[in-house]
Design a protein around this motif. Sequence first.
Motif, mmCIF file in Angstrom:
data_model
loop_
_atom_site.group_PDB
_atom_site.id
_atom_site.type_symbol
_atom_site.label_atom_id
_atom_site.label_comp_id
_atom_site.label_asym_id
_atom_site.label_seq_id
_atom_site.Cartn_x
_atom_site.Cartn_y
_atom_site.Cartn_z
ATOM 1 N N LYS A 1 -18.330 -10.951 19.207
ATOM 2 C CA LYS A 1 -18.373 -11.669 18.303
ATOM 3 C C LYS A 1 -17.660 -12.115 18.302
ATOM 4 O O LYS A 1 -17.069 -13.561 18.378
ATOM 5 N N ALA A 2 -15.711 -11.960 18.498
ATOM 6 C CA ALA A 2 -14.804 -12.728 17.982
ATOM 7 C C ALA A 2 -15.102 -13.253 19.437
ATOM 8 O O ALA A 2 -14.230 -15.159 19.017
ATOM 9 N N ALA A 3 -15.706 -12.768 20.363
ATOM 10 C CA ALA A 3 -15.131 -13.858 21.682
ATOM 11 C C ALA A 3 -16.083 -14.648 21.425
ATOM 12 O O ALA A 3 -15.857 -15.937 22.933
ATOM 13 N N GLY A 4 -17.234 -15.249 20.931
ATOM 14 C CA GLY A 4 -18.663 -15.996 20.710
ATOM 15 C C GLY A 4 -19.503 -15.680 21.751
ATOM 16 O O GLY A 4 -20.396 -16.356 22.330
ATOM 17 N N VAL A 5 -19.947 -14.543 22.387
ATOM 18 C CA VAL A 5 -21.067 -14.089 22.905
ATOM 19 C C VAL A 5 -21.733 -13.911 21.937
ATOM 20 O O VAL A 5 -21.266 -12.924 20.885
#
Length: 451
Positions: free
Chosen positions: A124-128
């Motif tokens: 989530k933090a990686a934007g996936v």
Amino acid sequence: MFKKILIANRGEIALRIIRTCKEMGISTVAVYSTADAESLHVRFADEAVCIGPPPSNLSYLKISNIIAAAEITNADAIHPGYGFLSENAKFSKICEEHDIKFIGASAEMIAKMGDKATAKATMKAAGVPCVPGSEGILDDYEDCLKTAKEIGFPVMLKATAGGGGKGMRAVWKEEELQNAWDSARQEAGAAFGNDGMYMEKLIEEPRHIEIQIVGDSSGKACHLSERDCSVQRRHQKLTEETPSPFMTDSLRKKMGEAAVKAAEYIKYEGAGTIEFLVDKHRNFYFMEMNTRIQVEHPITEQVIDYDLIREQILVASGVPISGKNYFPQLHSIECRINAEDPYNGFRPSPGKITNLHAPGGHGVRIDTHVYSGYVIPPNYDSMIAKLITTAQTREEAISKMKRALDEFVIEGIKTTIPFHRQLMDHPDYIEGNYTTKFMEDFKMKPMVAEE
């Protein structure tokens, strides 16, 4: 480059690693339990060390015995294959402490991505894109019920330390939730020694599509396109193919970019897969990451002419990757041949192989450790071979697979060859019209009596 690699595994994957090592001029050490003394990986390695009796916890999972074997043979690296200790953070750490290179992810990386709840938060933090669900592990049943109401039924309960379908429950309505919660926790606790649970929205009519990635020590990553692993029974894959018949060029580009973004965000080193669920509208969601080589890696190798084991070894020795993304030029299908009886609920069928004839011909590959006279022990996974066919088109790959399955003779035990032969004739499979629910409606046709 490494001088000697110990393979901390057995069966076909151990033999597969030994072959690439030999081609690279690297000496090999096989480890084996007493049940595997006659296995081909023991025969073809340069050295072999017995590490214990048949039970896995006394041999292939016994870290002290494997490290001892590496030290007495002066191995400077260990390749864990898949399964067993391949995603064990403690083993990776102990290898590092003994100055033995673990050909796989670091202990930190395994811990971060091996726990599914933590992995999801990281992605989530990686934007996936991730499946809607709980923020980490559920505290108790009240938290479970509250989360289910927030995201809406149906939901999927999952064990955070899960694998192989253990500790997973699909829940369609609120009245079923308490029972599912209790039974999933009990099963997870027994299987993994960890009964932590998290929850996700149940994706209906899903495809299981994974992206193969490779990252190097500089934090650079690339992808080697997708594999469709949707034909599963009890969350265990039966057959895989690449490219996916469900894929579009646009979706492949998006999923590939997301997988590379995920790998580079965590500075992943080694080969691994980013696993996605894809719904019927072609929305995709991160499911989990496997920080190891996959059973189904050969089909990727076949369609892009690329040795993934060689790449793992090169990356582990510090060689940077090219950074180029790869796309399938051919079509490849893998059938997992298991020692199971498909006519009797896929019941395990260990025992002696009395006769074996393997298929051949252009575009046919077999990865196996068995031979005529080999005794399949009852102690391990039932997969005994992988049959892979590769051709210019999907239609040709299916035709080639039918022919190869018809040639494949294994006598003395029951195998899943008849299942795969019927699968290749199934109209929905031929059309590429299948999801992870495919096997729920699949029925074996009766055996034809021999004249």
